[in-house]
Motif scaffolding. Structure first.
Motif, PDB file in Angstrom:
ATOM      1  N   HIS A 114      45.842  80.811  86.803  1.00  0.00           N
ATOM      2  CA  HIS A 114      44.739  79.584  86.712  1.00  0.00           C
ATOM      3  C   HIS A 114      45.123  78.815  85.551  1.00  0.00           C
ATOM      4  O   HIS A 114      43.919  77.519  85.903  1.00  0.00           O
ATOM      5  CB  HIS A 114      43.554  79.563  87.702  1.00  0.00           C
ATOM      6  CG  HIS A 114      43.361  80.885  89.248  1.00  0.00           C
ATOM      7  ND1 HIS A 114      43.171  81.423  89.087  1.00  0.00           N
ATOM      8  CD2 HIS A 114      44.049  80.131  90.486  1.00  0.00           C
ATOM      9  CE1 HIS A 114      43.381  82.200  90.828  1.00  0.00           C
ATOM     10  NE2 HIS A 114      44.029  81.132  90.935  1.00  0.00           N
ATOM     11  N   LYS A 115      45.534  79.302  85.015  1.00  0.00           N
ATOM     12  CA  LYS A 115      45.296  78.838  83.067  1.00  0.00           C
ATOM     13  C   LYS A 115      44.072  78.480  83.158  1.00  0.00           C
ATOM     14  O   LYS A 115      43.851  77.532  83.036  1.00  0.00           O
ATOM     15  CB  LYS A 115      46.614  77.695  83.771  1.00  0.00           C
ATOM     16  CG  LYS A 115      47.824  78.369  83.496  1.00  0.00           C
ATOM     17  CD  LYS A 115      49.412  77.455  82.823  1.00  0.00           C
ATOM     18  CE  LYS A 115      50.374  77.276  84.161  1.00  0.00           C
ATOM     19  NZ  LYS A 115      50.973  78.306  83.138  1.00  0.00           N
ATOM     20  N   MET A 116      43.227  79.091  82.729  1.00  0.00           N
ATOM     21  CA  MET A 116      42.024  79.362  82.966  1.00  0.00           C
ATOM     22  C   MET A 116      41.542  80.029  81.523  1.00  0.00           C
ATOM     23  O   MET A 116      42.415  81.702  81.792  1.00  0.00           O
ATOM     24  CB  MET A 116      40.771  80.449  84.188  1.00  0.00           C
ATOM     25  CG  MET A 116      39.741  79.690  83.368  1.00  0.00           C
ATOM     26  SD  MET A 116      39.250  77.102  83.231  1.00  0.00           S
ATOM     27  CE  MET A 116      40.210  77.049  85.040  1.00  0.00           C
ATOM     28  N   PRO A 173      46.483  70.379  68.081  1.00  0.00           N
ATOM     29  CA  PRO A 173      45.656  70.878  68.074  1.00  0.00           C
ATOM     30  C   PRO A 173      44.905  69.597  67.780  1.00  0.00           C
ATOM     31  O   PRO A 173      43.011  70.075  67.704  1.00  0.00           O
ATOM     32  CB  PRO A 173      45.965  70.325  65.409  1.00  0.00           C
ATOM     33  CG  PRO A 173      47.597  69.980  66.584  1.00  0.00           C
ATOM     34  CD  PRO A 173      48.063  70.502  67.613  1.00  0.00           C
ATOM     35  N   SER A 174      45.293  67.900  69.115  1.00  0.00           N
ATOM     36  CA  SER A 174      43.919  67.388  68.904  1.00  0.00           C
ATOM     37  C   SER A 174      43.466  68.102  70.404  1.00  0.00           C
ATOM     38  O   SER A 174      42.170  67.230  70.383  1.00  0.00           O
ATOM     39  CB  SER A 174      45.025  65.901  69.581  1.00  0.00           C
ATOM     40  OG  SER A 174      45.741  66.404  70.464  1.00  0.00           O
ATOM     41  N   ARG A 175      43.445  68.967  71.393  1.00  0.00           N
ATOM     42  CA  ARG A 175      43.151  69.285  72.252  1.00  0.00           C
ATOM     43  C   ARG A 175      42.244  70.337  71.504  1.00  0.00           C
ATOM     44  O   ARG A 175      40.573  70.456  71.729  1.00  0.00           O
ATOM     45  CB  ARG A 175      43.653  70.336  73.133  1.00  0.00           C
ATOM     46  CG  ARG A 175      42.425  70.815  74.064  1.00  0.00           C
ATOM     47  CD  ARG A 175      43.514  70.383  75.023  1.00  0.00           C
ATOM     48  NE  ARG A 175      43.177  70.966  76.506  1.00  0.00           N
ATOM     49  CZ  ARG A 175      43.007  72.501  76.866  1.00  0.00           C
ATOM     50  NH1 ARG A 175      43.973  72.877  76.528  1.00  0.00           N
ATOM     51  NH2 ARG A 175      42.259  72.661  78.178  1.00  0.00           N
ATOM     52  N   MET A 176      42.214  71.339  70.278  1.00  0.00           N
ATOM     53  CA  MET A 176      40.738  71.702  69.469  1.00  0.00           C
ATOM     54  C   MET A 176      39.881  70.120  69.930  1.00  0.00           C
ATOM     55  O   MET A 176      38.590  70.666  68.699  1.00  0.00           O
ATOM     56  CB  MET A 176      41.478  72.091  68.523  1.00  0.00           C
ATOM     57  CG  MET A 176      40.185  73.087  67.192  1.00  0.00           C
ATOM     58  SD  MET A 176      40.628  73.402  65.892  1.00  0.00           S
ATOM     59  CE  MET A 176      41.384  71.904  64.932  1.00  0.00           C
ATOM     60  N   LEU A 177      40.150  69.333  68.495  1.00  0.00           N
ATOM     61  CA  LEU A 177      39.568  68.454  67.899  1.00  0.00           C
ATOM     62  C   LEU A 177      38.706  67.975  68.968  1.00  0.00           C
ATOM     63  O   LEU A 177      37.457  67.428  69.127  1.00  0.00           O
ATOM     64  CB  LEU A 177      40.429  66.998  66.748  1.00  0.00           C
ATOM     65  CG  LEU A 177      40.613  68.247  65.975  1.00  0.00           C
ATOM     66  CD1 LEU A 177      42.161  66.945  65.028  1.00  0.00           C
ATOM     67  CD2 LEU A 177      40.212  68.948  64.913  1.00  0.00           C
ATOM     68  N   PHE A 220      45.998  75.457  79.561  1.00  0.00           N
ATOM     69  CA  PHE A 220      45.450  75.842  80.003  1.00  0.00           C
ATOM     70  C   PHE A 220      43.924  75.491  79.575  1.00  0.00           C
ATOM     71  O   PHE A 220      43.507  74.650  79.045  1.00  0.00           O
ATOM     72  CB  PHE A 220      44.607  76.929  78.838  1.00  0.00           C
ATOM     73  CG  PHE A 220      45.096  78.747  79.537  1.00  0.00           C
ATOM     74  CD1 PHE A 220      45.187  79.984  80.386  1.00  0.00           C
ATOM     75  CD2 PHE A 220      47.021  78.372  80.118  1.00  0.00           C
ATOM     76  CE1 PHE A 220      46.189  80.702  80.473  1.00  0.00           C
ATOM     77  CE2 PHE A 220      48.142  79.377  79.628  1.00  0.00           C
ATOM     78  CZ  PHE A 220      47.337  80.662  80.139  1.00  0.00           C
ATOM     79  N   ASN A 221      42.800  74.947  80.734  1.00  0.00           N
ATOM     80  CA  ASN A 221      41.980  75.065  81.025  1.00  0.00           C
ATOM     81  C   ASN A 221      40.055  75.708  80.169  1.00  0.00           C
ATOM     82  O   ASN A 221      40.528  76.430  80.784  1.00  0.00           O
ATOM     83  CB  ASN A 221      41.271  74.410  82.060  1.00  0.00           C
ATOM     84  CG  ASN A 221      42.196  73.021  82.307  1.00  0.00           C
ATOM     85  OD1 ASN A 221      42.556  72.192  81.436  1.00  0.00           O
ATOM     86  ND2 ASN A 221      42.651  73.049  83.795  1.00  0.00           N
TER      87      ASN A 221
END
Length: 134
Positions: free
Chosen positions: A20-22, A93-97, A53-54
């Protein structure tokens, strides 16, 4: 994996999470993140690595609650910087930020003296020893 049969034993339903990409903290998320607060930063680093992944809503809410309670301010500055630096080298990296910003980390002083840290800006955050004040 069972040593005799080779059968995969999955006590925490990790295979379903992968399908489920979780991304989620296992078992008792509160206990997992509370026993090692640096796991919060590892989670957002993994979100940057596995951008498709979410983060599970319960895990994300717990992370944000920990930030709002000020629990991340007690982390060792060098460890914070190591995790952020690793995250900046991940696939997205934008996802982390974005996750850190959404949880309110940008409002907190995390890494001691800002003059000692490298300067990087972007995504509405300034990483100079702070994840910027607004």
């Amino acid at each position: 994996m069972h040593p005799a049969t080779g059968e995969i034993i999955d006590h925490v339903n990790g295979r379903a999470d992968i399908q489920h990409k979780m991304l989620r903290a296992i078992n008792n998320p509160d206990a997992r993140l509370s026993e090692d607060r640096l796991r919060l930063l590892r989670a957002v680093r993994f979100a940057a690595r596995f951008a498709q992944f979410n983060v599970a809503s319960g895990t994300l809410q717990l992370m944000c609650d920990m930030v709002q309670a000020g629990e991340v301010q007690h982390l060792v500055a060098e460890r914070v910087w190591q995790e952020i630096a690793k995250g900046l080298m991940e696939h997205k990296p934008s996802r982390m930020l974005e996750i850190l910003r959404d949880c309110g980390v940008h409002k907190m002083r995390l890494m001691g003296n800002p003059r000692r840290m490298p300067s990087m800006t972007g995504y509405g955050l300034e990483i100079t020893g702070y994840l910027a004040k607004e």
